[in-house]
Design an enzyme around this catalytic site. Structure first.
Site, short mmCIF file in Angstrom:
data_model
loop_
_atom_site.label_atom_id
_atom_site.label_comp_id
_atom_site.label_asym_id
_atom_site.label_seq_id
_atom_site.Cartn_x
_atom_site.Cartn_y
_atom_site.Cartn_z
N ASP A 209 25.63 -19.12 10.46
CA ASP A 209 26.37 -18.94 11.71
C ASP A 209 26.97 -17.53 11.76
OD1 ASP A 209 27.88 -20.48 14.09
OD2 ASP A 209 29.29 -19.10 13.11
N LYS B 274 26.23 -15.69 18.75
CA LYS B 274 27.12 -15.98 19.89
C LYS B 274 27.28 -14.77 20.79
CE LYS B 274 29.77 -18.73 16.58
NZ LYS B 274 29.87 -17.87 15.39
N HIS C 243 30.65 -17.57 23.21
CA HIS C 243 31.65 -17.57 22.13
C HIS C 243 33.01 -18.14 22.56
CE1 HIS C 243 32.45 -15.24 18.15
NE2 HIS C 243 33.24 -16.29 18.22
N LEU D 86 37.85 -25.36 6.78
CA LEU D 86 38.83 -25.39 5.68
C LEU D 86 40.17 -24.81 6.12
CD1 LEU D 86 36.45 -24.16 2.82
CD2 LEU D 86 37.40 -26.47 3.08
N ILE E 129 30.55 -25.34 9.04
CA ILE E 129 30.00 -24.05 8.62
C ILE E 129 31.02 -23.30 7.76
CG2 ILE E 129 28.22 -23.61 10.37
CD1 ILE E 129 30.46 -22.36 12.13
N LYS F 171 32.82 -20.85 5.24
CA LYS F 171 32.52 -19.47 4.84
C LYS F 171 33.10 -19.20 3.46
CE LYS F 171 34.47 -15.18 4.30
NZ LYS F 171 35.71 -14.82 3.53
N SER F 172 32.36 -18.48 2.65
CA SER F 172 32.92 -17.94 1.42
C SER F 172 32.06 -16.75 0.99
CB SER F 172 32.94 -18.99 0.30
OG SER F 172 33.38 -18.40 -0.90
N VAL F 173 32.70 -15.78 0.36
CA VAL F 173 31.91 -14.70 -0.25
C VAL F 173 31.85 -14.88 -1.76
CG1 VAL F 173 32.36 -13.02 1.58
CG2 VAL F 173 33.96 -13.19 -0.34
N ARG G 272 32.12 -20.78 -5.04
CA ARG G 272 32.59 -21.60 -3.91
C ARG G 272 31.45 -21.90 -2.94
NH1 ARG G 272 38.05 -18.23 -2.31
NH2 ARG G 272 39.40 -19.00 -4.01
N ASN H 120 30.74 -25.71 -2.08
CA ASN H 120 30.91 -26.21 -0.71
C ASN H 120 29.69 -26.98 -0.22
OD1 ASN H 120 33.41 -25.02 -0.75
ND2 ASN H 120 32.89 -23.33 0.61
P1 NDP Z 1 36.86 -21.44 6.58
O1 NDP Z 1 37.71 -22.57 6.99
O2 NDP Z 1 35.41 -21.64 6.33
O3 NDP Z 1 37.56 -20.80 5.30
C1 NDP Z 1 37.12 -19.61 4.71
C2 NDP Z 1 38.19 -19.19 3.68
O4 NDP Z 1 38.32 -20.22 2.71
C3 NDP Z 1 37.83 -17.92 2.97
O5 NDP Z 1 39.05 -17.22 2.75
C4 NDP Z 1 37.24 -18.41 1.65
O6 NDP Z 1 37.50 -17.47 0.61
C5 NDP Z 1 38.02 -19.68 1.41
N1 NDP Z 1 37.20 -20.70 0.73
C6 NDP Z 1 35.94 -21.09 1.06
N2 NDP Z 1 35.52 -22.05 0.22
C7 NDP Z 1 36.52 -22.28 -0.66
C8 NDP Z 1 36.67 -23.13 -1.77
N3 NDP Z 1 35.67 -23.95 -2.14
N4 NDP Z 1 37.83 -23.09 -2.46
C9 NDP Z 1 38.83 -22.26 -2.08
N5 NDP Z 1 38.75 -21.42 -1.03
C10 NDP Z 1 37.60 -21.42 -0.33
O7 NDP Z 1 37.13 -20.28 7.67
P2 NDP Z 1 36.31 -19.43 8.71
O8 NDP Z 1 37.31 -19.00 9.72
O9 NDP Z 1 35.48 -18.39 8.07
O10 NDP Z 1 35.34 -20.48 9.46
C11 NDP Z 1 34.03 -20.76 9.04
C12 NDP Z 1 33.02 -20.17 10.01
O11 NDP Z 1 33.23 -20.66 11.33
C13 NDP Z 1 33.14 -18.65 10.19
O12 NDP Z 1 32.68 -17.92 9.09
C14 NDP Z 1 32.35 -18.47 11.46
O13 NDP Z 1 30.96 -18.52 11.19
C15 NDP Z 1 32.81 -19.67 12.27
N6 NDP Z 1 33.94 -19.34 13.15
C16 NDP Z 1 33.73 -19.41 14.51
C17 NDP Z 1 34.72 -19.12 15.40
C18 NDP Z 1 34.46 -19.22 16.84
O14 NDP Z 1 35.29 -18.77 17.64
N7 NDP Z 1 33.36 -19.79 17.26
C19 NDP Z 1 36.06 -18.65 14.94
C20 NDP Z 1 36.21 -18.64 13.50
C21 NDP Z 1 35.18 -18.98 12.67
P3 NDP Z 1 36.38 -16.47 -0.02
O15 NDP Z 1 35.44 -16.05 1.07
O16 NDP Z 1 37.24 -15.35 -0.54
O17 NDP Z 1 35.71 -17.24 -1.12
#
Ligand code: NDP
Length: 276
Positions: A47, A77, A110, A192, A230, A232-234, A238, A242
Protein backbone atom coordinates in the site's frame (compact mmCIF):
# COMPACT_ATOMS: atom_id res chain seq x y z
CA UNK A 1 4.04 -18.39 4.46
CA UNK A 2 2.49 -16.51 1.50
CA UNK A 3 -0.25 -19.08 1.22
CA UNK A 4 -1.26 -18.54 4.82
CA UNK A 5 -2.53 -14.98 4.12
CA UNK A 6 -6.24 -15.28 3.34
CA UNK A 7 -7.76 -13.39 0.44
CA UNK A 8 -10.98 -11.41 0.69
CA UNK A 9 -13.24 -11.25 -2.35
CA UNK A 10 -14.08 -7.63 -3.19
CA UNK A 11 -17.51 -6.59 -4.52
CA UNK A 12 -16.30 -6.87 -8.14
CA UNK A 13 -15.13 -10.45 -7.62
CA UNK A 14 -11.39 -9.82 -7.42
CA UNK A 15 -9.33 -11.20 -4.55
CA UNK A 16 -7.31 -9.01 -2.22
CA UNK A 17 -4.92 -10.28 0.45
CA UNK A 18 -6.37 -9.53 3.88
CA UNK A 19 -2.91 -8.57 5.14
CA UNK A 20 -0.61 -6.21 3.27
CA UNK A 21 2.34 -3.90 3.88
CA UNK A 22 2.10 -0.11 4.28
CA UNK A 23 4.88 2.36 3.46
CA UNK A 24 3.59 5.71 4.80
CA UNK A 25 6.46 7.85 6.16
CA UNK A 26 9.13 5.58 4.70
CA UNK A 27 11.60 7.77 2.77
CA UNK A 28 11.93 6.77 -0.88
CA UNK A 29 15.55 5.71 -0.44
CA UNK A 30 14.61 3.30 2.38
CA UNK A 31 11.49 2.02 0.71
CA UNK A 32 13.12 -0.45 -1.65
CA UNK A 33 14.81 -2.27 1.26
CA UNK A 34 11.62 -2.25 3.36
CA UNK A 35 9.45 -3.59 0.54
CA UNK A 36 12.11 -6.17 -0.36
CA UNK A 37 12.08 -7.37 3.26
CA UNK A 38 8.28 -7.53 3.17
CA UNK A 39 8.20 -9.51 -0.09
CA UNK A 40 10.86 -11.80 1.32
CA UNK A 41 8.77 -12.39 4.43
CA UNK A 42 5.76 -13.30 2.27
CA UNK A 43 3.70 -10.12 1.85
CA UNK A 44 2.31 -9.72 -1.65
CA UNK A 45 0.06 -6.67 -1.13
CA UNK A 46 1.76 -3.25 -0.89
CA UNK A 47 0.00 0.00 0.00
CA UNK A 48 1.56 3.27 -1.19
CA UNK A 49 0.30 6.68 -2.32
CA UNK A 50 1.49 9.50 -4.55
CA UNK A 51 1.85 11.79 -1.51
CA UNK A 52 4.20 9.32 0.23
CA UNK A 53 6.87 10.15 -2.36
CA UNK A 54 8.05 6.55 -2.44
CA UNK A 55 6.26 4.94 -5.39
CA UNK A 56 9.60 4.72 -7.21
CA UNK A 57 11.16 2.91 -4.27
CA UNK A 58 8.24 0.48 -4.19
CA UNK A 59 8.49 -0.09 -7.95
CA UNK A 60 12.21 -0.83 -7.72
CA UNK A 61 11.64 -3.49 -5.07
CA UNK A 62 8.85 -5.06 -7.12
CA UNK A 63 11.03 -5.17 -10.25
CA UNK A 64 14.02 -6.57 -8.38
CA UNK A 65 11.95 -9.22 -6.63
CA UNK A 66 11.31 -11.23 -9.76
CA UNK A 67 7.84 -12.06 -8.39
CA UNK A 68 5.27 -12.46 -11.16
CA UNK A 69 3.04 -9.40 -11.51
CA UNK A 70 -0.12 -11.45 -11.08
CA UNK A 71 1.10 -12.62 -7.66
CA UNK A 72 1.26 -9.02 -6.42
CA UNK A 73 -1.50 -6.66 -5.27
CA UNK A 74 -0.46 -3.02 -5.57
CA UNK A 75 -2.47 -0.10 -4.20
CA UNK A 76 -1.83 3.60 -4.72
CA UNK A 77 -3.87 6.72 -4.01
CA UNK A 78 -4.91 9.95 -5.65
CA UNK A 79 -3.68 12.99 -3.71
CA UNK A 80 -6.03 15.87 -2.92
CA UNK A 81 -4.16 18.39 -5.11
CA UNK A 82 -4.77 16.10 -8.10
CA UNK A 83 -8.54 15.76 -7.66
CA UNK A 84 -10.81 16.57 -10.61
CA UNK A 85 -11.58 14.47 -13.69
CA UNK A 86 -8.64 15.26 -16.01
CA UNK A 87 -6.17 15.73 -13.15
CA UNK A 88 -7.08 12.31 -11.79
CA UNK A 89 -6.40 10.61 -15.11
CA UNK A 90 -3.01 12.33 -15.29
CA UNK A 91 -2.12 11.58 -11.69
CA UNK A 92 -2.97 7.91 -12.15
CA UNK A 93 -0.65 7.73 -15.17
CA UNK A 94 2.13 9.40 -13.19
CA UNK A 95 1.72 6.93 -10.31
CA UNK A 96 1.87 3.98 -12.71
CA UNK A 97 5.01 5.37 -14.29
CA UNK A 98 6.75 5.93 -10.95
CA UNK A 99 5.82 2.38 -9.92
CA UNK A 100 7.02 0.98 -13.25
CA UNK A 101 3.74 -0.89 -13.69
CA UNK A 102 1.21 -1.06 -16.50
CA UNK A 103 -1.79 -1.53 -14.20
CA UNK A 104 -2.70 -1.16 -10.54
CA UNK A 105 -4.70 -3.61 -8.47
CA UNK A 106 -6.41 -0.90 -6.43
CA UNK A 107 -6.55 2.88 -6.78
CA UNK A 108 -8.14 4.98 -4.04
CA UNK A 109 -9.28 8.57 -3.68
CA UNK A 110 -7.03 9.39 -0.71
CA UNK A 111 -9.34 11.86 1.13
CA UNK A 112 -12.84 13.13 0.36
CA UNK A 113 -11.69 16.76 0.91
CA UNK A 114 -15.34 17.83 1.06
CA UNK A 115 -14.66 21.57 0.82
CA UNK A 116 -13.14 20.99 -2.63
CA UNK A 117 -16.25 19.14 -3.79
CA UNK A 118 -14.25 17.13 -6.34
CA UNK A 119 -14.58 13.55 -5.19
CA UNK A 120 -17.48 12.73 -7.50
CA UNK A 121 -15.60 14.13 -10.54
CA UNK A 122 -12.50 12.20 -9.49
CA UNK A 123 -14.58 9.05 -9.06
CA UNK A 124 -15.82 9.37 -12.65
CA UNK A 125 -12.17 9.28 -13.74
CA UNK A 126 -11.54 6.18 -11.60
CA UNK A 127 -14.54 4.52 -13.26
CA UNK A 128 -13.04 5.28 -16.67
CA UNK A 129 -9.64 3.84 -15.65
CA UNK A 130 -11.42 0.75 -14.33
CA UNK A 131 -13.48 0.30 -17.50
CA UNK A 132 -10.26 0.54 -19.52
CA UNK A 133 -8.66 -2.23 -17.47
CA UNK A 134 -5.92 0.00 -16.07
CA UNK A 135 -6.91 -0.84 -12.50
CA UNK A 136 -8.52 -4.04 -11.19
CA UNK A 137 -10.53 -2.37 -8.43
CA UNK A 138 -11.31 1.21 -7.40
CA UNK A 139 -12.09 2.57 -3.99
CA UNK A 140 -11.90 5.41 -1.54
CA UNK A 141 -10.11 6.30 1.66
CA UNK A 142 -11.20 8.30 4.68
CA UNK A 143 -14.80 8.50 3.45
CA UNK A 144 -17.37 9.11 6.19
CA UNK A 145 -20.90 7.68 5.75
CA UNK A 146 -22.20 10.96 4.28
CA UNK A 147 -19.41 11.07 1.68
CA UNK A 148 -20.16 7.46 0.73
CA UNK A 149 -23.88 8.20 0.33
CA UNK A 150 -23.20 11.12 -1.98
CA UNK A 151 -20.67 9.14 -4.01
CA UNK A 152 -22.77 6.01 -4.38
CA UNK A 153 -25.74 8.12 -5.48
CA UNK A 154 -23.71 9.60 -8.35
CA UNK A 155 -21.62 6.54 -9.19
CA UNK A 156 -21.98 3.79 -11.76
CA UNK A 157 -19.60 1.61 -9.76
CA UNK A 158 -19.77 1.21 -5.99
CA UNK A 159 -16.29 1.52 -4.37
CA UNK A 160 -14.69 -1.85 -3.64
CA UNK A 161 -12.80 -0.63 -0.56
CA UNK A 162 -12.91 2.20 1.99
CA UNK A 163 -9.52 2.51 3.72
CA UNK A 164 -9.95 4.36 7.03
CA UNK A 165 -8.15 4.92 10.31
CA UNK A 166 -9.09 1.96 12.47
CA UNK A 167 -7.53 0.43 15.57
CA UNK A 168 -8.70 -0.52 19.07
CA UNK A 169 -8.87 3.15 20.18
CA UNK A 170 -10.85 4.24 17.09
CA UNK A 171 -13.15 1.45 15.94
CA UNK A 172 -15.11 3.61 13.52
CA UNK A 173 -18.25 1.49 13.81
CA UNK A 174 -20.48 3.93 11.88
CA UNK A 175 -18.12 3.87 8.92
CA UNK A 176 -17.90 0.06 9.06
CA UNK A 177 -21.72 -0.14 9.05
CA UNK A 178 -21.95 2.24 6.08
CA UNK A 179 -19.32 0.22 4.21
CA UNK A 180 -21.21 -3.00 4.92
CA UNK A 181 -24.48 -1.45 3.77
CA UNK A 182 -22.94 -0.72 0.37
CA UNK A 183 -20.92 -3.95 0.09
CA UNK A 184 -17.63 -2.06 0.51
CA UNK A 185 -14.70 -3.84 2.17
CA UNK A 186 -13.21 -2.05 5.18
CA UNK A 187 -9.42 -1.63 5.17
CA UNK A 188 -7.74 -0.39 8.36
CA UNK A 189 -4.95 2.18 8.17
CA UNK A 190 -2.69 2.67 11.18
CA UNK A 191 -3.92 -0.75 12.35
CA UNK A 192 -1.40 -0.52 15.20
CA UNK A 193 -2.26 3.13 15.96
CA UNK A 194 1.37 3.75 15.00
CA UNK A 195 2.49 1.84 18.09
CA UNK A 196 0.45 3.88 20.58
CA UNK A 197 -1.47 0.91 22.01
CA UNK A 198 1.40 -1.51 22.44
CA UNK A 199 1.62 -0.98 26.19
CA UNK A 200 -2.13 -1.21 26.90
CA UNK A 201 -2.45 -3.48 29.91
CA UNK A 202 -5.32 -5.58 28.58
CA UNK A 203 -3.55 -6.18 25.27
CA UNK A 204 -0.32 -7.14 27.05
CA UNK A 205 -2.25 -9.59 29.24
CA UNK A 206 -3.77 -11.27 26.17
CA UNK A 207 -0.35 -11.32 24.48
CA UNK A 208 1.17 -13.08 27.50
CA UNK A 209 -1.56 -15.75 27.41
CA UNK A 210 -0.78 -16.57 23.77
CA UNK A 211 2.99 -15.98 24.07
CA UNK A 212 2.85 -13.43 21.25
CA UNK A 213 3.46 -9.66 21.14
CA UNK A 214 0.96 -6.84 21.71
CA UNK A 215 1.27 -5.93 18.01
CA UNK A 216 0.36 -9.48 17.01
CA UNK A 217 -2.70 -9.42 19.29
CA UNK A 218 -3.97 -6.18 17.73
CA UNK A 219 -3.37 -7.40 14.18
CA UNK A 220 -5.04 -10.74 14.94
CA UNK A 221 -8.06 -8.84 16.38
CA UNK A 222 -8.43 -7.00 13.06
CA UNK A 223 -8.19 -10.24 11.06
CA UNK A 224 -10.81 -11.96 13.20
CA UNK A 225 -13.06 -8.92 12.60
CA UNK A 226 -12.72 -9.66 8.89
CA UNK A 227 -10.89 -6.48 7.98
CA UNK A 228 -8.05 -5.80 5.59
CA UNK A 229 -4.91 -4.50 7.36
CA UNK A 230 -1.69 -2.93 6.12
CA UNK A 231 0.75 -2.61 9.04
CA UNK A 232 3.93 -0.66 8.33
CA UNK A 233 7.40 -1.32 9.66
CA UNK A 234 10.92 -0.71 8.47
CA UNK A 235 12.28 -3.25 10.97
CA UNK A 236 12.79 -6.69 9.38
CA UNK A 237 11.97 -8.65 12.57
CA UNK A 238 8.70 -6.71 13.00
CA UNK A 239 7.88 -7.04 9.30
CA UNK A 240 8.07 -10.81 9.68
CA UNK A 241 6.31 -10.90 13.08
CA UNK A 242 3.39 -8.85 11.75
CA UNK A 243 2.74 -11.64 9.29
CA UNK A 244 2.97 -14.40 11.86
CA UNK A 245 -0.66 -14.25 12.97
CA UNK A 246 -2.04 -17.60 12.03
CA UNK A 247 -0.82 -19.84 14.87
CA UNK A 248 -3.18 -18.52 17.55
CA UNK A 249 -6.78 -17.42 17.90
CA UNK A 250 -8.34 -14.83 20.21
CA UNK A 251 -11.31 -16.05 22.24
CA UNK A 252 -14.64 -14.20 22.22
CA UNK A 253 -13.77 -12.73 25.64
CA UNK A 254 -10.39 -11.54 24.40
CA UNK A 255 -12.02 -9.96 21.35
CA UNK A 256 -14.49 -8.19 23.67
CA UNK A 257 -11.69 -6.95 25.93
CA UNK A 258 -10.10 -5.28 22.90
CA UNK A 259 -13.47 -3.96 21.71
CA UNK A 260 -13.75 -2.25 25.10
CA UNK A 261 -10.72 -0.05 24.31
CA UNK A 262 -12.74 2.02 21.81
CA UNK A 263 -12.46 5.70 22.87
CA UNK A 264 -12.69 7.91 19.82
CA UNK A 265 -8.90 8.00 19.74
CA UNK A 266 -8.35 9.43 16.28
CA UNK A 267 -4.67 10.06 15.53
CA UNK A 268 -4.98 11.40 11.98
CA UNK A 269 -7.00 14.24 10.47
CA UNK A 270 -10.81 14.45 10.70
CA UNK A 271 -12.05 13.47 7.22
CA UNK A 272 -14.91 15.99 7.40
CA UNK A 273 -12.50 18.85 8.00
CA UNK A 274 -9.32 17.89 6.12
CA UNK A 275 -8.95 19.42 2.68
CA UNK A 276 -5.21 19.08 2.13
P1 NDP B 1 0.89 1.40 11.82
O1 NDP B 1 -0.27 1.37 12.73
O2 NDP B 1 1.08 0.34 10.81
O3 NDP B 1 2.17 1.50 12.76
C1 NDP B 1 3.47 1.70 12.25
C2 NDP B 1 4.39 2.00 13.45
O4 NDP B 1 4.36 0.89 14.34
C3 NDP B 1 5.81 2.22 13.04
O5 NDP B 1 6.33 3.22 13.91
C4 NDP B 1 6.48 0.88 13.30
O6 NDP B 1 7.85 1.06 13.66
C5 NDP B 1 5.69 0.37 14.48
N1 NDP B 1 5.55 -1.10 14.45
C6 NDP B 1 5.17 -1.86 13.40
N2 NDP B 1 5.15 -3.16 13.75
C7 NDP B 1 5.52 -3.22 15.04
C8 NDP B 1 5.71 -4.29 15.95
N3 NDP B 1 5.51 -5.56 15.57
N4 NDP B 1 6.11 -4.00 17.20
C9 NDP B 1 6.32 -2.72 17.59
N5 NDP B 1 6.16 -1.66 16.76
C10 NDP B 1 5.77 -1.91 15.51
O7 NDP B 1 0.89 2.88 11.17
P2 NDP B 1 0.82 3.53 9.74
O8 NDP B 1 0.29 4.90 9.98
O9 NDP B 1 2.08 3.39 8.99
O10 NDP B 1 -0.35 2.74 8.96
C11 NDP B 1 -0.12 1.61 8.16
C12 NDP B 1 -0.30 1.95 6.69
O11 NDP B 1 -1.60 2.47 6.44
C13 NDP B 1 0.61 3.08 6.19
O12 NDP B 1 1.95 2.70 6.05
C14 NDP B 1 -0.09 3.45 4.91
O13 NDP B 1 0.21 2.51 3.90
C15 NDP B 1 -1.55 3.37 5.34
N6 NDP B 1 -2.06 4.69 5.77
C16 NDP B 1 -3.06 5.26 5.02
C17 NDP B 1 -3.59 6.47 5.35
C18 NDP B 1 -4.67 7.04 4.53
O14 NDP B 1 -5.01 8.21 4.71
N7 NDP B 1 -5.26 6.29 3.62
C19 NDP B 1 -3.08 7.26 6.51
C20 NDP B 1 -2.06 6.56 7.26
C21 NDP B 1 -1.60 5.33 6.90
P3 NDP B 1 9.10 0.74 12.67
O15 NDP B 1 8.70 1.08 11.26
O16 NDP B 1 10.16 1.65 13.23
O17 NDP B 1 9.42 -0.71 12.86
Amino acid sequence: MTNSIPNLTLNNGIEMPQLGFGVFQVPNEQTTAAVAAALDAGYRSIDTAAIYGNEEGVGKALAESGIARDQLFITSKLWIADMGYEQTLEAFGASLERLGLDYLDLFLIHWPAPAKDLYVDSWKALEKLYSEGKVRAIGVSNFQPGHLEKLVEAADIVPAVNQVELHPALQNSEVIAANAKHGIATEAWSPLAQGALLSEESILAIAAMHKVTAAQVILRWHLQEGRIIIPKSVTPARIAANLDLFGFELSADQMSAIDALDRDGRTGPDPDAFNG
